[in-house]
Design a protein around this motif. Structure first.
Motif, PDB file in Angstrom:
ATOM      1  N   TRP A 191      36.402  61.339  50.157  1.00 16.05           N
ATOM      2  CA  TRP A 191      37.080  60.939  48.930  1.00 16.05           C
ATOM      3  C   TRP A 191      36.686  61.822  47.742  1.00 16.05           C
ATOM      4  O   TRP A 191      37.181  61.659  46.650  1.00 16.05           O
ATOM      5  CB  TRP A 191      36.777  59.467  48.603  1.00 16.05           C
ATOM      6  CG  TRP A 191      35.316  59.172  48.529  1.00 16.05           C
ATOM      7  CD1 TRP A 191      34.512  59.262  47.437  1.00 16.05           C
ATOM      8  CD2 TRP A 191      34.483  58.746  49.608  1.00 16.05           C
ATOM      9  NE1 TRP A 191      33.233  58.926  47.783  1.00 16.05           N
ATOM     10  CE2 TRP A 191      33.190  58.595  49.084  1.00 16.05           C
ATOM     11  CE3 TRP A 191      34.724  58.473  50.955  1.00 16.05           C
ATOM     12  CZ2 TRP A 191      32.122  58.185  49.891  1.00 16.05           C
ATOM     13  CZ3 TRP A 191      33.665  58.070  51.734  1.00 16.05           C
ATOM     14  CH2 TRP A 191      32.381  57.919  51.210  1.00 16.05           C
ATOM     15  N   SER A 228      38.912  51.353  52.694  1.00 11.11           N
ATOM     16  CA  SER A 228      40.060  51.196  53.603  1.00 11.11           C
ATOM     17  C   SER A 228      39.928  49.915  54.425  1.00 11.11           C
ATOM     18  O   SER A 228      40.935  49.268  54.728  1.00 11.11           O
ATOM     19  CB  SER A 228      40.245  52.422  54.486  1.00 11.11           C
ATOM     20  OG  SER A 228      39.048  52.742  55.108  1.00 11.11           O
ATOM     21  N   SER A 229      38.695  49.509  54.758  1.00 10.56           N
ATOM     22  CA  SER A 229      38.496  48.241  55.489  1.00 10.56           C
ATOM     23  C   SER A 229      38.860  47.054  54.600  1.00 10.56           C
ATOM     24  O   SER A 229      39.445  46.072  55.070  1.00 10.56           O
ATOM     25  CB  SER A 229      37.043  48.094  55.929  1.00 10.56           C
ATOM     26  OG  SER A 229      36.670  49.176  56.704  1.00 10.56           O
ATOM     27  N   ILE A 246      41.067  47.052  52.270  1.00 12.93           N
ATOM     28  CA  ILE A 246      42.522  47.003  52.183  1.00 12.93           C
ATOM     29  C   ILE A 246      43.123  46.367  53.439  1.00 12.93           C
ATOM     30  O   ILE A 246      44.039  45.552  53.356  1.00 12.93           O
ATOM     31  CB  ILE A 246      43.083  48.415  51.909  1.00 12.93           C
ATOM     32  CG1 ILE A 246      42.782  48.770  50.442  1.00 12.93           C
ATOM     33  CG2 ILE A 246      44.573  48.492  52.185  1.00 12.93           C
ATOM     34  CD1 ILE A 246      42.931  50.207  50.092  1.00 12.93           C
ATOM     35  N   GLN A 247      42.554  46.714  54.604  1.00 13.26           N
ATOM     36  CA  GLN A 247      43.028  46.090  55.845  1.00 13.26           C
ATOM     37  C   GLN A 247      42.838  44.572  55.783  1.00 13.26           C
ATOM     38  O   GLN A 247      43.721  43.795  56.154  1.00 13.26           O
ATOM     39  CB  GLN A 247      42.237  46.626  57.059  1.00 13.26           C
ATOM     40  CG  GLN A 247      42.505  48.088  57.397  1.00 13.26           C
ATOM     41  CD  GLN A 247      43.945  48.338  57.763  1.00 13.26           C
ATOM     42  OE1 GLN A 247      44.617  47.469  58.296  1.00 13.26           O
ATOM     43  NE2 GLN A 247      44.449  49.520  57.447  1.00 13.26           N
ATOM     44  N   ALA A 275      47.269  49.246  47.682  1.00 12.62           N
ATOM     45  CA  ALA A 275      46.510  50.012  48.680  1.00 12.62           C
ATOM     46  C   ALA A 275      46.940  51.473  48.684  1.00 12.62           C
ATOM     47  O   ALA A 275      46.101  52.376  48.696  1.00 12.62           O
ATOM     48  CB  ALA A 275      46.729  49.402  50.055  1.00 12.62           C
ATOM     49  N   LEU A 332      44.423  54.404  47.978  1.00 12.82           N
ATOM     50  CA  LEU A 332      44.107  55.335  49.080  1.00 12.82           C
ATOM     51  C   LEU A 332      44.533  56.764  48.774  1.00 12.82           C
ATOM     52  O   LEU A 332      43.996  57.696  49.333  1.00 12.82           O
ATOM     53  CB  LEU A 332      44.762  54.859  50.377  1.00 12.82           C
ATOM     54  CG  LEU A 332      44.077  53.677  51.071  1.00 12.82           C
ATOM     55  CD1 LEU A 332      44.813  53.307  52.337  1.00 12.82           C
ATOM     56  CD2 LEU A 332      42.620  53.983  51.401  1.00 12.82           C
ATOM     57  N   TRP A 364      41.736  58.581  47.796  1.00  9.72           N
ATOM     58  CA  TRP A 364      40.719  58.744  48.847  1.00  9.72           C
ATOM     59  C   TRP A 364      41.083  59.861  49.812  1.00  9.72           C
ATOM     60  O   TRP A 364      40.289  60.646  50.228  1.00  9.72           O
ATOM     61  CB  TRP A 364      40.584  57.428  49.623  1.00  9.72           C
ATOM     62  CG  TRP A 364      39.355  56.663  49.290  1.00  9.72           C
ATOM     63  CD1 TRP A 364      38.377  56.281  50.175  1.00  9.72           C
ATOM     64  CD2 TRP A 364      38.934  56.175  48.027  1.00  9.72           C
ATOM     65  NE1 TRP A 364      37.398  55.605  49.513  1.00  9.72           N
ATOM     66  CE2 TRP A 364      37.704  55.522  48.205  1.00  9.72           C
ATOM     67  CE3 TRP A 364      39.470  56.250  46.733  1.00  9.72           C
ATOM     68  CZ2 TRP A 364      37.009  54.932  47.168  1.00  9.72           C
ATOM     69  CZ3 TRP A 364      38.773  55.655  45.690  1.00  9.72           C
ATOM     70  CH2 TRP A 364      37.567  55.014  45.920  1.00  9.72           C
ATOM     71  N   HIS A 365      42.363  59.851  50.219  1.00  8.36           N
ATOM     72  CA  HIS A 365      42.809  60.825  51.211  1.00  8.36           C
ATOM     73  C   HIS A 365      44.121  61.433  50.737  1.00  8.36           C
ATOM     74  O   HIS A 365      44.702  60.982  49.762  1.00  8.36           O
ATOM     75  CB  HIS A 365      43.032  60.150  52.563  1.00  8.36           C
ATOM     76  CG  HIS A 365      41.866  59.342  53.025  1.00  8.36           C
ATOM     77  ND1 HIS A 365      40.731  59.912  53.526  1.00  8.36           N
ATOM     78  CD2 HIS A 365      41.655  58.006  53.041  1.00  8.36           C
ATOM     79  CE1 HIS A 365      39.875  58.957  53.835  1.00  8.36           C
ATOM     80  NE2 HIS A 365      40.408  57.799  53.549  1.00  8.36           N
ATOM     81  N   THR A 391      47.711  57.480  54.097  1.00  8.81           N
ATOM     82  CA  THR A 391      47.953  56.108  53.688  1.00  8.81           C
ATOM     83  C   THR A 391      48.884  55.439  54.673  1.00  8.81           C
ATOM     84  O   THR A 391      49.065  54.276  54.653  1.00  8.81           O
ATOM     85  CB  THR A 391      48.578  56.033  52.281  1.00  8.81           C
ATOM     86  OG1 THR A 391      49.827  56.674  52.316  1.00  8.81           O
ATOM     87  CG2 THR A 391      47.693  56.689  51.252  1.00  8.81           C
TER      88      THR A 391
END
Lengths: 260, 257
Positions: free
Chosen positions: A97, B173-174, B176-177, B244, B248, B251-252, B257
């Protein structure tokens, strides 16, 4: 407690005597390993998979506990000197990130070695040293090539000006051309500021080109120590020298024996 | 973001479903009290639009409040769990227990403690949507790439720095899941809570309307309220998905995403 100088120009030697590292399942990572790493020299560590090369680096970094024996920095101190080392991992280990620049800045944030207003110049200097451009430094790891990621990892390791640099198969996942380029880069970085380097590799030619001494390991021990006769500075052409061929053949035989 | 071409099959399926429903009503000749036609449901929804609108607003507030509370409380609990194996061993079984207790069994107890009001519905929505957050965030905080963990150890990073700069970003990310799963559960929790809280009070959520219209045998309006509840679930899921995607992106790269 032994007080160690933390001056960045100070060269640090490492002495491992009878080091034993056992894992939780009872297997031995290092089995009575003894080796000396001279101050300011590059040592390449060769050996078959599972012989304890990476465990040796992790033990020196204090990442795995030593069950017996000792690892000394400058003949005395242990914990203090360990804050003055850096580790380059095989997979670059960048935070996905963060941008390349922010990744390089991370050790400065964690160690508090510099005031935050000094981060920018220190990070920029390291990024340029590993030939990353202003555009590259804004990219996140998944936007960079394998070679660029490894250069970011190198810059991150060097940003705190460590006296000891530990490299665990840093170029293993790269193609031959990129390996050679990054080997040359590593060599020039070492020449611009000498430091003690432990370099784990599977590549005999890379080990000979970069190092002062080569250790061959097997079953958690050093089974052969070869002083590299090739003079510095070296380049890819030194592969044509007779001494290179002799050392290469000798190491190939030793490695074959170690793999038996 | 879905393109119109991707949405088209979904819309076509809805049209086919409504047509099949209408056909079923015509062929079986079922009484409107058992199975009203789509047109009848639409008409009832239009007539009860004010009550449905008010109910939607109240239930949205309760479900959203419950979801935000479960994300906050669940994340904090996960951070505590991630800090010590002993804490995890002592407290995690109770978090699992929370999931196994049927919410309909504890809702009356919550009313006794908190009263016939929105706060109680939010509490029910929070309890029912809490576990996916705790479970996912705890896993995210603990599933750190060993090389990254060693990198922080090499620099003698303290627990706080490792949490802030490594564990929490890794767990995003977890989280968000977990929030995606919890968004649906929060709507279920809010409506179940309203079944109890709305009973005999001035509270008017979709759950209250459903129980009220069921007892008055207003089946078309009841089905309209069920459809609005389902739409609310979809909207909340969509909201979480949107938030999300925005987070994200930092993040990436977008394809991640």
């Amino acid at each position: 407690m032994t007080i160690c100088p933390t001056n960045s120009d100070h060269l640090v030697g490492i002495q491992c005597s009878d080091v034993r590292v056992a894992f939780a399942d009872g297997t031995l990572g290092l089995d009575g390993l003894s080796a000396d790493f001279a101050p300011g020299e590059i040592t390449a560590i060769l050996g078959p998979s599972g012989c304890g090369k990476s465990t040796l680096l992790r033990a020196v970094a204090g990442l795995v506990p030593v069950d017996c024996g000792q690892i000394l920095f400058d003949g005395g101190c242990v914990a203090e000197r360990r804050s003055d080392l850096a580790f380059v991992f095989q997979d670059a280990a960048l935070l996905p990130w963060r941008t390349a620049r922010e990744n390089v800045q991370l050790p400065l944030e964690l160690t508090g070695r510099l005031a935050s207003h000094q981060y920018n110049s220190a990070v920029t200097q390291q990024l340029r040293q590993v030939t990353l451009t202003e555009e590259d430094e804004k990219k996140r790891p998944d936007q960079l090539s394998g070679g660029m990621r490894m250069r970011v990892s190198l810059a991150r390791a060097l940003v705190t000006e460590p006296s000891v640099l530990l490299l665990d198969e840093p170029f293993a996942a790269l193609d031959e051309l990129l390996r050679t380029r990054l080997g040359v880069l590593l060599h020039s970085l070492w020449q611009s500021r000498r430091r003690t380097v432990l370099f784990v590799t599977h590549n005999i030619a890379e080990a000979i080109l970069l190092s002062h001494q080569i250790l061959v390991m097997a079953s958690g021990k050093v089974v052969e120590r070869v002083a590299n006769p090739l003079p510095f500075p070296r380049d890819a052409n030194c592969r044509c020298q007779r001494a290179f061929g002799e050392v290469y053949s000798d190491l190939a035989v030793r490695l074959a024996e170690a793999q038996r | 973001m879905k393109t119109p071409l991707q949405i088209l099959p979904m819309l076509l399926m809805a049209v086919v479903g409504i047509a099949a429903w209408q056909l079923g009503v015509v062929l079986t000749g079922a009484a409107p009290i058992l199975l009203p036609s789509p047109a009848c449901v639409a008409s009832a929804a239009w007539q009860a639009r004010q009550e449905l609108g008010q109910g939607l607003l109240t239930t949205t507030t309760a479900a959203l409040g419950g979801l935000v509370a479960s994300i906050t409380v669940g994340s904090l609990m996960a951070i505590v769990f991630s800090q010590s194996r002993l804490l995890r061993a002592s407290l995690y079984p109770y978090a699992v227990f929370l999931q196994t207790v049927p919410v309909v069994a504890i809702a009356p107890l919550l009313i006794t403690w908190s009263g016939y009001q929105l706060r109680t519905v939010v509490l029910v929505a929070m309890i029912i949507s809490l576990f996916p957050i705790i479970s996912n965030v705890t896993t995210g905080l603990l599933s750190i790439d060993p090389s990254l963990q060693e990198l922080f150890q090499v620099y003698r990073s303290n627990r706080w720095a490792m949490l802030r700069k490594l564990r929490i970003p890794c767990a995003v990310s977890s989280l968000i899941q977990g929030a995606r799963v919890s968004s649906g559960l929060a709507v279920i929790g809010a409506i179940v809570g309203e079944f109890f809280v709305g009973n005999g009070s001035s509270y008017a959520g979709l759950g209250t309307l459903i129980t009220g219209w069921q007892s008055q045998q207003k089946t078309p309006a009841l089905i309209a309220a069920v459809i609005v509840s389902a739409v609310l679930g979809l909207l909340l899921f969509g909201l979480v998905h949107l938030v999300a995607a925005t987070i994200l992106k930092k993040w990436h790269t977008p394809h991640a995403t």
